[in-house]
Design an enzyme around this catalytic site. Sequence first.
Site, PDB file in Angstrom:
ATOM      1  N   HIS A 159      -1.178  36.426  27.032  1.00  0.00           N
ATOM      2  CA  HIS A 159       0.251  36.222  26.770  1.00  0.00           C
ATOM      3  C   HIS A 159       0.912  37.547  26.395  1.00  0.00           C
ATOM      4  O   HIS A 159       1.901  37.565  25.665  1.00  0.00           O
ATOM      5  CB  HIS A 159       0.414  35.188  25.651  1.00  0.00           C
TER       6      HIS A 159
ATOM      7  N   ASP B 196       0.451  28.746  22.445  1.00  0.00           N
ATOM      8  CA  ASP B 196       0.843  30.140  22.661  1.00  0.00           C
ATOM      9  C   ASP B 196       0.960  30.931  21.360  1.00  0.00           C
ATOM     10  O   ASP B 196       1.171  30.365  20.285  1.00  0.00           O
ATOM     11  CB  ASP B 196       2.208  30.191  23.357  1.00  0.00           C
TER      12      ASP B 196
ATOM     13  N   HIS C  99       2.657  25.815  20.105  1.00  0.00           N
ATOM     14  CA  HIS C  99       2.389  27.145  19.541  1.00  0.00           C
ATOM     15  C   HIS C  99       1.476  27.046  18.333  1.00  0.00           C
ATOM     16  O   HIS C  99       1.554  26.081  17.565  1.00  0.00           O
ATOM     17  CB  HIS C  99       3.694  27.834  19.137  1.00  0.00           C
TER      18      HIS C  99
END
Length: 286
Positions: A157, A106, A251
Amino acid sequence: MKKDQMTPGRRALLRGAAVFGLAATAGCAGTEGPGTETPGTPGPAAPSGAAAGGPPAARPLKPSAYRLQPMAGSGPAGAARTRPRVRKEPILRMDGQDRAMVLTFDDGPDPRYTPGILRTLRRYDVRAMFFVCGEMAVDNKDLLREMAYDGHLIGNHTWTHPLLPKMSRNAMREEIERTSEVVEDAVGEPPAWFRAPYGAWNRNAFQLGADLGMEPLAWTVDTLDWTEPGTRTIIRRVRAGAGPGVVVLSHDAGGDRSQSVDALRTYLPELIDSGYRISLPSRYGI
């Protein structure tokens, strides 16, 4: 992301997330904010955004030419893209997948860390999912194209990683639309998957995502790598949570992600050697 790397607005968002509680929907994937980890279950994740000295600051949102409507383009292997049903909770895992797992990253792309992750995935011929933020993607379209070229899935996102349940429907739509627009401009196809920042979903988030042709994907195992717990701890969390159908959250932006890059180099070959198949979800469900 460390406190000294956050803008005042980002710090306010985290405080708001803590007050809000992020109990967006029953069965949701948990929270993406400070909290306590339960191995093998959803946990917190970091907000996106560039660290000090990183990519340029976010641009103000401008009116988008992107139209909120079901997708009519082509998906993988020429599959037609149709409007998904509006779900009441996000997808957490791949049902019925024997020894298959999904790796997701992410908040990127970040030119400091995303290339290292892409190199490791390429080395082991593995495909993953990248849920990108528009404010990062707009200045790193070359990395989006590299992801697409290597066969990875690019998900939405939002633009600035806001707490969606605190936003108006119009503001939320702008965040989601513009990110899809950037991805389509870079790779020729809009995202087919959406992930709410902080794991905070509400009715509008599910509705708008579906209207843009995206399925909502959460996660099963959170590495908590945003807290920079150490490479060994990240590896241990992936090992502990590994299992059929698991979706792993990591991430590639939002702070110092060197530990995440290093951890992948160790746990990815271990998963493969243990008989796990690192896979991608189908366009029509998971």
